[in-house]
Design a protein around this motif. Structure first.
Motif, short mmCIF file in Angstrom:
data_model
loop_
_atom_site.label_atom_id
_atom_site.label_comp_id
_atom_site.label_asym_id
_atom_site.label_seq_id
_atom_site.Cartn_x
_atom_site.Cartn_y
_atom_site.Cartn_z
N UNK A 126 -2.43 10.09 11.29
CA UNK A 126 -2.37 10.29 9.77
C UNK A 126 -1.06 10.85 9.38
N UNK A 127 -0.54 10.63 8.38
CA UNK A 127 0.67 11.03 7.85
C UNK A 127 0.61 12.39 7.21
N UNK A 128 1.52 13.28 7.42
CA UNK A 128 1.62 14.73 6.59
C UNK A 128 2.68 14.81 5.84
N UNK A 129 2.89 15.42 5.16
CA UNK A 129 4.02 15.59 4.23
C UNK A 129 5.41 15.59 4.89
N UNK A 130 5.49 16.13 6.02
CA UNK A 130 6.67 16.14 6.93
C UNK A 130 7.14 14.80 7.12
N UNK A 131 6.21 13.87 6.90
CA UNK A 131 6.61 12.23 7.48
C UNK A 131 7.28 11.61 6.42
N UNK A 132 7.49 12.25 5.20
CA UNK A 132 7.86 11.66 3.95
C UNK A 132 9.04 10.83 4.20
N UNK B 67 -1.78 13.47 0.51
CA UNK B 67 -2.74 14.64 0.49
C UNK B 67 -4.00 14.09 0.81
N UNK B 68 -4.65 13.06 0.37
CA UNK B 68 -5.91 12.38 0.58
C UNK B 68 -6.16 11.99 1.98
N UNK B 69 -5.13 12.03 2.74
CA UNK B 69 -5.46 11.43 4.14
C UNK B 69 -5.48 10.11 4.40
N UNK B 70 -4.89 9.30 3.63
CA UNK B 70 -5.08 7.75 3.36
C UNK B 70 -3.74 7.14 3.76
N UNK B 71 -2.90 7.71 4.46
CA UNK B 71 -1.46 7.25 4.81
C UNK B 71 -1.41 7.30 6.57
N UNK B 72 -1.50 6.13 6.92
CA UNK B 72 -1.55 6.15 8.32
C UNK B 72 0.02 5.67 9.01
N UNK C 227 5.73 1.81 11.52
CA UNK C 227 5.06 0.86 10.39
C UNK C 227 4.08 2.10 9.79
N UNK C 228 3.75 1.66 8.56
CA UNK C 228 2.99 2.62 7.66
C UNK C 228 1.86 1.74 6.71
N UNK C 229 0.79 2.30 6.78
CA UNK C 229 -0.26 1.90 5.62
C UNK C 229 -0.59 2.93 4.90
N UNK C 230 -0.47 2.88 3.43
CA UNK C 230 -0.71 3.65 2.45
C UNK C 230 -1.87 3.15 1.67
N UNK D 50 -1.70 -0.67 12.38
CA UNK D 50 -1.92 0.63 11.51
C UNK D 50 -2.65 0.20 10.02
N UNK D 51 -2.79 -0.90 9.47
CA UNK D 51 -3.61 -1.51 8.57
C UNK D 51 -5.04 -1.10 8.94
N UNK D 52 -5.35 -1.34 10.40
CA UNK D 52 -6.91 -1.47 10.58
C UNK D 52 -7.45 -0.13 10.34
N UNK D 53 -6.85 1.20 10.54
CA UNK D 53 -7.47 2.46 9.99
C UNK D 53 -8.15 2.42 8.69
N UNK D 54 -7.52 1.91 7.71
CA UNK D 54 -8.13 1.70 6.33
C UNK D 54 -9.12 0.71 6.46
#
Length: 190
Positions: A8-14, A57-62, A69-72, A134-138
């Motif tokens: 899961x992404x955190x703000x530092x991954x921006x 912040x919602x924990x929905x970015x992987x 790769x990123x899934x938001x 990465x899409x599979x988490x959602x």
């Protein structure tokens, strides 16, 4: 080949997420419509940062492999209040973003669903199935919540790729001169 590491992404991954987004969508029809000509290198990072900031912040970015790769995703329920596009983009670009959204959003379901707002893979990491992974988490979260997942795309090649991952086309439309498809997925069991 080792399996990708999904986190899961955190703000530092921006910064990494923004770089992946900008590289992934450089030739995307929607992004080139929203940010035409020489405006893409300047405006796409601001747009990507906005999309990331709305969701992290919602924990929905992987992320896959640290951001290759990123899934938001947007979870079911009321959307997080987002600043208007005019607050982070010039007026002409903000108007294009708002007009595109005005065409797309009425075609999404009114009931609960997960929405894949961004799926981006750094072109330097092509062929590793990072986007699909990465899409599979959602998709697992959608199944756990008992609701479908939706997305929109603007390229026929993406439609074919999504179909191979179990998505079905719900509608096809003209989004202010850009072909767009709305797709649905039932979710993946855990």
């Amino acid at each position: 080949m080792t399996s990708p590491v999904i986190t899961q992404a955190v703000p530092d991954d921006r910064e990494r997420v923004v770089a992946t987004f900008v590289a992934a969508f450089e030739a995307d029809p929607v992004l080139r419509h929203l940010f035409p000509g020489d405006s893409y290198p300047e405006l796409a990072p601001a747009f990507a940062a906005h999309l990331f900031d709305r969701r992290v912040a919602s924990g929905t970015v992987w992320l896959a492999d640290g951001g290759a790769a990123v899934a938001m995703w947007d979870p079911p329920g009321p959307a997080t209040a987002a600043p208007p596009a005019a607050s982070y983009l010039p007026a002409d670009a903000a108007a294009r973003v708002d007009a595109y959204d005005a065409v797309i959003h009425p075609h999404l379901p009114s009931g609960p669903h997960w929405y894949l707002g961004v799926l981006a893979r750094d072109p330097a990491h092509a062929g590793r199935r990072l986007g699909r992974t990465v899409m599979e988490a959602g998709l697992r979260r959608a199944a756990a919540d008992g609701v479908p997942a939706y997305l929109e795309t603007a390229t026929a090649a993406n439609v074919a790729m999504y179909r191979r991952s179990g998505w079905t086309v719900e509608s096809e439309l003209d989004a202010n001169g850009v072909d767009a498809w709305i797709l649905r997925h039932p979710g993946l069991p855990s």
